[in-house]
Write a protein that holds these residues in place. Structure first.
Motif, mmCIF file in Angstrom:
data_model
loop_
_atom_site.group_PDB
_atom_site.id
_atom_site.type_symbol
_atom_site.label_atom_id
_atom_site.label_comp_id
_atom_site.label_asym_id
_atom_site.label_seq_id
_atom_site.Cartn_x
_atom_site.Cartn_y
_atom_site.Cartn_z
ATOM 1 N N ASP A 177 106.516 41.047 74.602
ATOM 2 C CA ASP A 177 105.247 41.870 75.363
ATOM 3 C C ASP A 177 103.954 41.676 74.924
ATOM 4 N N VAL A 178 103.679 40.229 74.262
ATOM 5 C CA VAL A 178 102.443 39.736 73.956
ATOM 6 C C VAL A 178 102.064 38.384 74.618
ATOM 7 N N VAL A 179 100.933 38.355 75.292
ATOM 8 C CA VAL A 179 100.603 37.341 75.917
ATOM 9 C C VAL A 179 99.241 36.789 75.477
ATOM 10 N N VAL A 180 99.076 35.531 75.005
ATOM 11 C CA VAL A 180 97.820 34.921 74.296
ATOM 12 C C VAL A 180 97.479 34.169 75.665
ATOM 13 N N ARG A 181 96.189 34.104 75.652
ATOM 14 C CA ARG A 181 95.570 33.018 76.883
ATOM 15 C C ARG A 181 94.278 32.612 76.286
ATOM 16 N N ALA A 182 94.001 31.274 76.999
ATOM 17 C CA ALA A 182 92.607 30.864 76.542
ATOM 18 C C ALA A 182 92.161 30.058 77.866
ATOM 19 N N SER A 183 91.124 29.881 78.263
ATOM 20 C CA SER A 183 90.397 29.152 79.172
ATOM 21 C C SER A 183 89.022 28.213 78.901
ATOM 22 N N TRP A 184 88.900 27.280 79.348
ATOM 23 C CA TRP A 184 87.479 26.594 79.238
ATOM 24 C C TRP A 184 87.337 25.643 80.484
ATOM 25 N N GLY A 185 86.056 25.755 80.662
ATOM 26 C CA GLY A 185 85.442 25.255 81.991
ATOM 27 C C GLY A 185 84.115 24.776 81.945
ATOM 28 N N LYS A 186 83.780 23.732 82.563
ATOM 29 C CA LYS A 186 82.376 23.527 83.002
ATOM 30 C C LYS A 186 81.961 24.058 84.333
ATOM 31 N N GLY A 187 80.626 24.629 84.489
ATOM 32 C CA GLY A 187 80.074 24.902 85.562
ATOM 33 C C GLY A 187 78.670 24.418 85.970
ATOM 34 N N PHE A 188 78.349 24.636 87.260
ATOM 35 C CA PHE A 188 77.004 24.091 87.721
ATOM 36 C C PHE A 188 76.379 25.241 88.644
ATOM 37 N N ARG A 189 75.079 25.129 88.892
ATOM 38 C CA ARG A 189 74.488 26.100 89.882
ATOM 39 C C ARG A 189 73.516 25.313 90.396
ATOM 40 N N ALA A 190 73.505 24.869 91.751
ATOM 41 C CA ALA A 190 72.403 24.149 92.381
ATOM 42 C C ALA A 190 71.274 25.014 92.403
ATOM 43 N N PRO A 191 70.002 24.455 92.660
ATOM 44 C CA PRO A 191 68.838 25.296 92.865
ATOM 45 C C PRO A 191 68.876 25.687 94.422
ATOM 46 N N SER A 192 68.470 26.948 94.558
ATOM 47 C CA SER A 192 68.548 27.570 95.797
ATOM 48 C C SER A 192 67.436 26.952 96.651
ATOM 49 N N LEU A 193 67.467 26.814 97.982
ATOM 50 C CA LEU A 193 66.508 26.422 99.074
ATOM 51 C C LEU A 193 65.197 26.958 98.944
ATOM 52 N N THR A 194 65.094 28.207 98.215
ATOM 53 C CA THR A 194 63.599 29.074 98.176
ATOM 54 C C THR A 194 63.254 28.442 96.939
ATOM 55 N N ASP A 195 64.150 28.270 95.865
ATOM 56 C CA ASP A 195 63.630 27.741 94.688
ATOM 57 C C ASP A 195 62.810 26.435 94.972
ATOM 58 N N LEU A 196 63.434 25.547 95.841
ATOM 59 C CA LEU A 196 63.016 24.191 96.030
ATOM 60 C C LEU A 196 61.784 24.190 97.083
ATOM 61 N N TYR A 197 62.128 24.941 97.988
ATOM 62 C CA TYR A 197 60.990 24.708 99.337
ATOM 63 C C TYR A 197 60.035 25.784 99.580
ATOM 64 N N ALA A 198 60.171 26.996 98.743
ATOM 65 C CA ALA A 198 59.308 28.323 99.486
ATOM 66 C C ALA A 198 57.956 27.785 99.434
ATOM 67 N N ALA A 199 57.251 28.443 100.250
ATOM 68 C CA ALA A 199 55.651 28.225 100.277
ATOM 69 C C ALA A 199 55.191 28.986 99.164
#
Length: 870
Positions: free
Chosen positions: A572-594
């Motif tokens: 009746d007992v579960v132990v769990r763990a997770s690890w990961g790397k992530g990323f977020r690309a800059p948005s089009l407005t972050d890059l190119y908005a006037a």
């Protein structure tokens, strides 16, 4: 683990789930009569179907029963209540091009770091939100089967934006029959009334099925004058700092060289506060004011219509065609006060009131020097904003299966067309021309109809996002281990974004007073390859591994791995763990908005000190700001890990504890004017590394004249916390059956830069960053009667933070909701609810301001619903 143990635990979890909006994951579990075989299920965060409800990653499920308990009529209102929405999220508001938008912000990491899926497939961000966040107001509530929230990082499975987690909105399929429902929502305070109606239907045949839904929602506007705390105060105060809801963008002149503020003779106007009451604005400044709360709205009126259709058909015994379409129209109406802006005038053009050092009126003269007019264009009328958003989302798929091998191919097309029409704006060059040649009349009698027509301007903003994706994958089992076969999934996808934001030519040129924003456009192509594996190391230990490679045409590539462990410590007992790397690309407005102009609110503590105003009396004011994109931005990178334990204490009692930690580097951030001012206090005037502040006379002690605020890559954002839930069901009494559930999210730290390139500090507990949110639910049922009482808690915060020191206190808030429903003998259901039983107002600071992302202004609200099934 034995099959019967798996089944028993799965059924127990399925019964316990649904007690609250943040409970354990539910799924369909089927036991064959002879073999006790457990059906494999698909869980958010993995592309491999599995037999276990609880994997290595934490998942919260909100099902249709939970939605009914809340009494809310939209997806955005539902998710805004989640404890995982730690610091609140962007909600609908009046008077801007974004007034139709709403988003979700997991872990307080930002809505642009929360990925939203529709039936397991990525939804593109709203073009009005710059393509960075999904507008939840495009999702029909009637079509929702359940919502699964994955609260750890998932970039290795889904790609960019899944840094803080994933919200998977799963819509109905295999529905059979017909359902009609009508709901009303009536606040006891003025404004905000809602009604909604929907039809859901479906047919199931031997080789296929089709389901559909149609719904319409209507909500009324809420004006600022409808709430006591958003009405203006201090109309007859001597000092401007003793007011709220009053703007100095009224009829005032600012000397270009000294920054000194003087009222125009035109303050003698019935539309100004007190027919021209003059306030002491501090530091030798005097000004009249305008009560913008008398006409402006807080929440926009909304009219929403959506249709959804889903179907599948068995082409052969091994191949199924699946298709779905979602179509929505979302219209809103909002109102701002009349346009407020500044425009330049030469010396000797306007009449100003003069005051000596003691505040005594000394007469009216022409302005001696060049300067700016801070003016409220009441003659032109209120700024009314109407948005009409159209959303189309189509998914077509082929799914095949042969023995232990299966495959899928999906094409996904999404189109968002958002239009904003605004009236009551002002053409700056025409005003300046008429001021210089004497045509413009500042007096109480106002301007002629011809002049008003000439200076008036209607704005148009149109945002579009076209999204195409094609993905394919295969799943199979290969490599047998003593505990079972290893599951594999290999896939690839190609995505294309086409973003465009157009504004009318005069707004684009910066010639419109009262409007902000500018046009931008861009395209993005992404190709990705990914794999996932579930390895049963032993009967009790399972390893889940995923790896993904993304390649962007406009900024580079990213490789993201993820590793998860699930260990059955006891039956009746579960132990769990997770690890990961992530990323977020800059948005089009972050890059190119006037570049875009904005009147940003900020608190200039340095200038308050110069004019001898205490910190407690130093209030935020509006300043002219130019917001700038940055084409040199780089992608964010993150690390996320989670450790948890799930304990089925008894057949009726279950508890879960999760610890999470999220570290983000190279944080893409907008430097607000407040942040620039904090940096200026350390590095000195004129020494900012990014952005710009211009003070009167170019003096370090001058008043702010204008500023530039940019997008940058900052140092870090680090947050950690503990999620805890405990659920009990099945308490049988002579008064019916009871159950209860408690769920909380506690933020241990929230570290980010104090200002750009400044020290990284823990900001948890500051204004808008509560450390604790919890939900406690009590359920009752007897025969055909069911009821729920839900208590929601948001912890208190500090009110102000100056030079890293926090002071003042904002109270915690507890609100309670009640829902009752009765199931009739003719397959009907009658529901009655009360949201916010004790009629709690939003928690206010000393200036009567509140955080619109954390709190709502509806007050006590009565809801009724009737549902009929056929």
């Amino acid at each position: 683990m034995q099959a019967n143990a798996v089944l028993a635990k799965a059924v127990r979890l399925a019964l316990i789930a649904g007690a609250t909006s943040a409970t354990l994951s539910t799924a369909t579990v089927i036991a064959a009569e002879d073999s006790e075989k457990v059906e494999r299920i698909e869980v958010t965060g993995s592309r491999i179907k599995r037999t276990e409800l609880e994997g290595a990653s934490p998942i919260t499920t909100i099902d249709a029963g939970n939605i009914e308990k809340t009494g809310v009529l939209s997806v955005s209102d539902l998710l805004r209540q989640s404890n995982l929405n730690s610091f609140g999220s962007f909600s609908e508001r009046s008077g801007s091009s974004a007034q139709s938008q709403a988003s979700i912000n997991l872990r307080g990491a930002g809505s642009d770091r929360t990925l939203v899926l529709l039936n397991g497939k990525r939804m593109p961000g709203s073009p009005t939100l710059g393509g960075t966040s999904v507008n939840l107001n495009t999702i029909p509530t009637a079509a929702i089967e359940r919502v699964e929230v994955l609260s750890d990082g998932a970039s290795a499975v889904y790609g960019s934006d899944a840094i803080a987690g994933v919200v998977n909105i799963i819509l109905k399929k295999d529905f059979e029959g017909l359902e009609f429902s009508a709901s009303t929502s009536a606040p006891t305070q003025d404004g905000g009334e809602e009604w909604k109606a929907h039809i859901v239907g479906g047919v199931v045949g031997e080789r296929g099925n089709i389901s559909f839904s149609m719904e319409h929602l209507n909500r009324e506007i809420i004006f600022q004058r409808d709430r006591w705390y958003s009405q203006a105060t201090g109309q007859d105060a001597v000092k401007y700092n003793d007011t709220t809801g009053i703007s100095l963008f009224a009829r005032n002149f600012e000397d270009e060289a000294t920054g000194k503020l003087q009222p125009l003779a035109a303050c003698d106007n019935p539309k100004m506060v007190g027919n021209g009451h003059i306030f002491d604005a501090g530091g030798g400044d005097y000004a009249c004011g305008y009560d913008y709360t008398s006409v402006a709205a807080d929440h926009a009126a909304r009219s929403y219509t959506a249709g959804y259709v889903n179907g599948e058909y068995e082409l052969t015994d091994e191949v199924i065609f699946q298709g779905q379409g979602l179509f929505a129209r979302n219209e809103t109406f909002g109102r701002f006060a009349p346009a407020a802006g500044s425009f330049d005038v030469d010396a000797g053009v306007v009449d100003v009131r003069n005051y000596d050092e003691n505040g005594n009126f000394t007469g009216i003269t022409k302005n001696a020097k060049k300067g700016s007019i801070y003016y409220r264009f009441t003659d032109v009328g209120t700024r009314d904003s109407e948005t009409v958003d159209y959303s189309t989302d189509i998914q077509l798929a082929l799914v095949g299966e042969h023995d232990d091998f299966s495959w899928d191919v999906t094409y996904h097309y999404s189109l968002a067309e958002n239009n904003n029409f605004g009236t009551g704006y002002v053409h700056r060059p025409t005003v300046e021309k008429y001021v210089q040649d004497g045509t413009f009349n500042f007096g109480p009698e106002g301007n002629t109809a011809d002049v008003i027509a000439d200076i008036s301007h209607n704005i148009l903003k149109r945002d579009t996002m076209k999204f195409h994706s094609l993905n394919a994958g295969v799943t199979f089992e290969a490599l047998e281990l003593p505990a079972g076969m290893v599951g594999w999934y290999f896939g690839a996808e190609a995505l294309k974004y086409d973003f465009n934001a157009d504004v009318d030519a005069q707004t684009a040129a910066g010639d419109v007073i009262g409007s902000s924003g500018n046009g931008s456009a861009g395209t993005r192509d992404v190709v990705a390859a990914y794999m996932e594996s579930i390895v049963p190391v032993t009967d009790d230990l399972e390893i889940n591994f995923a790896l993904r490679f993304d390649d962007y045409n406009d900024f580079g590539s990213a490789t993201t791995p993820k590793l998860g462990l699930r260990y059955q410590l006891l039956d009746d007992v579960v132990v769990r763990a997770s690890w990961g790397k992530g990323f977020r690309a800059p948005s089009l407005t972050d890059l190119y908005a006037a570049d875009s102009f904005s009147s940003d609110s900020a608190t200039d503590f340095h200038y308050c000190d110069v004019i001898d105003t205490s910190v407690s009396d130093c209030k935020a004011k509006q300043y002219n700001v130019t917001r700038k994109a940055n084409s040199e931005l780089e992608a964010e990178k993150s690390d996320f890990y989670n450790v948890g334990i799930i304990w089925d204490i008894t057949d009726n009692l279950n508890a879960k504890v999760e610890y999470y930690n999220l570290d983000i580097d190279n944080v893409i951030q907008f430097i607000s004017l407040d942040a620039l001012l904090e940096q200026e206090a350390v590095v000195g005037y004129g020494n900012l590394e990014q952005g710009k502040i211009v003070r009167a006379g170019n003096s370090p002690d001058g008043k702010i004249i204008e500023a530039e605020t940019p997008q940058v890559n900052g140092a870090a954002l680090n947050t950690a916390g503990i999620d805890f839930s405990i659920n009990y069901t099945g308490l049988e009494t002579s008064f019916g059956e009871f159950g209860t559930s408690y769920d909380q999210s506690y933020v241990l730290k929230y570290e980010e830069e104090e200002f750009f390139n400044g020290p990284v500090v823990d900001k948890i507990g500051r204004n808008g960053l509560p450390s604790l949110r919890f939900t406690w639910t009590i359920d009752w049922s007897m025969d055909d009667h069911h009821a729920s009482l839900i208590a929601k808690y948001i912890h208190g915060q500090y009110e102000k933070t100056t030079k890293g020191e926090s002071s003042g206190h904002i109270n915690s808030q507890v609100t309670m909701d009640f829902n009752y429903n009765y199931q009739t003998e003719w397959d009907g259901k009658v529901s009655f609810g009360i949201r916010n039983i004790t009629n709690e107002d939003p928690v206010l600071d000393s200036d009567l301001n509140y955080d619109s992302g954390l709190y709502n202004i509806y007050g006590r609200t009565y809801t009724t619903t009737y549902t009929q099934k056929f």
